[in-house]
Design a protein around this motif. Structure first.
Motif, PDB file in Angstrom:
ATOM      1  N   ASN A 228      36.936  66.970  35.153  1.00 26.83           N
ATOM      2  CA  ASN A 228      35.854  66.323  35.898  1.00 26.83           C
ATOM      3  C   ASN A 228      35.539  64.961  35.289  1.00 26.83           C
ATOM      4  OD1 ASN A 228      35.333  68.422  37.760  1.00 26.83           O
ATOM      5  ND2 ASN A 228      34.073  69.508  36.277  1.00 26.83           N
ATOM      6  N   HIS A 232      31.088  62.930  38.044  1.00 28.92           N
ATOM      7  CA  HIS A 232      31.739  63.376  39.284  1.00 28.92           C
ATOM      8  C   HIS A 232      32.315  64.772  39.095  1.00 28.92           C
ATOM      9  CE1 HIS A 232      31.687  59.314  41.138  1.00 28.92           C
ATOM     10  NE2 HIS A 232      31.878  58.897  39.902  1.00 28.92           N
ATOM     11  N   LYS A 233      32.606  65.438  40.216  1.00 23.77           N
ATOM     12  CA  LYS A 233      33.333  66.696  40.208  1.00 23.77           C
ATOM     13  C   LYS A 233      34.710  66.466  40.821  1.00 23.77           C
ATOM     14  CE  LYS A 233      29.398  69.857  40.208  1.00 23.77           C
ATOM     15  NZ  LYS A 233      29.691  70.251  38.808  1.00 23.77           N
ATOM     16  N   TRP A 235      36.867  68.408  42.210  1.00 20.53           N
ATOM     17  CA  TRP A 235      37.164  69.028  43.503  1.00 20.53           C
ATOM     18  C   TRP A 235      36.590  68.218  44.659  1.00 20.53           C
ATOM     19  CZ3 TRP A 235      33.895  70.585  47.340  1.00 20.53           C
ATOM     20  CH2 TRP A 235      32.547  70.772  47.020  1.00 20.53           C
ATOM     21  N   GLN A 236      35.415  67.623  44.455  1.00 18.40           N
ATOM     22  CA  GLN A 236      34.811  66.817  45.518  1.00 18.40           C
ATOM     23  C   GLN A 236      35.625  65.556  45.778  1.00 18.40           C
ATOM     24  OE1 GLN A 236      30.803  66.296  44.015  1.00 18.40           O
ATOM     25  NE2 GLN A 236      30.030  68.023  45.224  1.00 18.40           N
ATOM     26  N   ASP A 239      38.688  66.595  47.689  1.00 13.76           N
ATOM     27  CA  ASP A 239      38.329  66.915  49.076  1.00 13.76           C
ATOM     28  C   ASP A 239      38.072  65.647  49.883  1.00 13.76           C
ATOM     29  OD1 ASP A 239      37.909  68.673  51.151  1.00 13.76           O
ATOM     30  OD2 ASP A 239      35.860  69.170  50.590  1.00 13.76           O
ATOM     31  N   GLN A 240      37.334  64.724  49.292  1.00 15.66           N
ATOM     32  CA  GLN A 240      37.014  63.471  49.971  1.00 15.66           C
ATOM     33  C   GLN A 240      38.253  62.623  50.226  1.00 15.66           C
ATOM     34  OE1 GLN A 240      34.077  61.859  47.294  1.00 15.66           O
ATOM     35  NE2 GLN A 240      32.518  63.362  47.889  1.00 15.66           N
ATOM     36  N   ARG A 244      42.575  68.672  50.689  1.00  8.72           N
ATOM     37  CA  ARG A 244      42.423  70.121  50.830  1.00  8.72           C
ATOM     38  C   ARG A 244      43.548  70.659  51.713  1.00  8.72           C
ATOM     39  NH1 ARG A 244      38.025  73.765  50.354  1.00  8.72           N
ATOM     40  NH2 ARG A 244      36.613  72.004  49.951  1.00  8.72           N
ATOM     41  N   HIS A 257      39.337  76.124  46.814  1.00 12.65           N
ATOM     42  CA  HIS A 257      38.803  75.260  45.757  1.00 12.65           C
ATOM     43  C   HIS A 257      39.806  74.142  45.519  1.00 12.65           C
ATOM     44  CE1 HIS A 257      37.171  73.712  42.083  1.00 12.65           C
ATOM     45  NE2 HIS A 257      36.312  74.705  41.910  1.00 12.65           N
TER      46      HIS A 257
END
Length: 314
Positions: A228, A232-233, A235-236, A239-240, A244, A257
């Motif tokens: 991370n 920030h994360k 995974w986000q 995804d953004q 995914r 995830h």
């Protein structure tokens, strides 16, 4: 192109087991990767010390735990792969402290702490690895990390000399320790606080439920793929960036995830690494943030002149 190994003839005699061309794919969570040039399973700490003291300095050494947060490339691992076994998996408790051998599973350490009424180690139940690996990378999850409960550790240097390390000596930072890469952890002493066993079990149940709800725990995966970034994360960001479900060959970004890569059944290590690098590139393009690998990638590619020929099972 592969080559036949003569490395084993240069290695010192051991009480444990030396195996040429041992397949590693079945002992990694991704279930991919080439073999070890030589696999060494030491009988105990003294056997490992003697091996290190007698091993030629030019021989590469790699330590393998349960292969959870690891990607072994398809050409295998040149040199000697050291896999610690039962002799390094002891767990015992004393007051507020838990001693765990480097090969002890993080989950088993959390359960032993529960049985002894020692709280604060529940987070380990959510980390699919060993204490040696946790010490190496300051593993963490669910609001804590190894540094928060660390008391001391023992490790062997490349010459087989034993060192005792306190918390300051570990140089812990986020998902990292400052210990030399060629040192081998033998065990660690962790410290919690007296806690009612029912409260500990409640926290263990919460962590298990959270894992099963949010992570592909039954898939062939290597756990969290990227660190991370600050603020920030991972995974986000993945995804953004529209990643995914993205796939390369038999490798896919988890739909459940986005910080997990999955071997859907026929992936190669090259598929998984290529997918990870593709994700990193897309995240950089969309957010300007460069993701760092949390999964450790080791070994050589299948087309490397150093690629190892498989001879036997690990």
């Amino acid at each position: 192109m592969t080559r036949q190994s003569s490395l084993i003839d240069r290695l010192p005699a051991v009480r444990g087991r030396l195996t040429e061309g041992a397949s590693l794919a079945k002992v990694t969570w991704f279930r991919v990767g080439g073999p070890a040039e030589v696999l060494f399973k030491p009988a105990d700490v003294a056997d490992l010390q003697a091996f290190l003291a007698g091993c030629p300095a030019d021989v590469p050494l790699t330590v393998l735990g349960v292969g959870s947060n690891l990607l072994v490339r398809d050409g295998g691992i040149p040199g000697v792969v050291i896999r610690l076994g039962r002799a390094f998996a002891e767990i015992r408790t004393d007051g507020r402290k838990v001693f765990a051998g480097a090969a002890a599973l993080d989950l088993n350490v959390a359960l032993a702490a529960r049985a002894a009424g020692i709280g604060g180690l529940e987070f380990l139940s959510g980390i699919p690895g060993t204490i040696g690996g946790a010490a190496r990378m300051n593993a963490g999850a669910y609001g804590s990390d190894l540094a928060a409960v660390f008391a001391s550790a023992t490790a062997l240097d490349r010459q087989g000399v034993m060192h005792r390390l306190d918390k300051d000596g570990m140089g812990f930072t986020y998902r990292h320790s400052a210990i030399a890469e060629d040192w081998i952890f033998c065990g660690a002493e962790l410290e919690g606080q007296p806690t009612d066993a029912a409260l500990i079990q409640q926290r263990l149940n919460e962590i298990q439920a959270a894992r099963e709800e949010s992570q592909p725990v039954r898939a062939r995966t290597g756990g969290s793929t990227f660190v991370n970034p600050t603020g920030h994360k991972a995974w986000q960001l993945v995804d953004q960036a529209g990643c995914r479900g993205l796939s390369v060959g038999g490798a896919m970004v988890s739909e459940k995830h986005c910080n997990f890569l999955i071997n859907t059944g026929a992936a190669t290590a090259a598929d998984i690494e290529t997918l990870g690098e593709t994700v990193r590139r897309r995240v950089k393009e969309t957010s300007g943030i460069e993701l760092a690998w949390e999964i450790k990638r080791i070994g050589v590619t299948a087309d490397s002149p150093l690629a190892i020929a498989a001879k036997s099972e690990a």
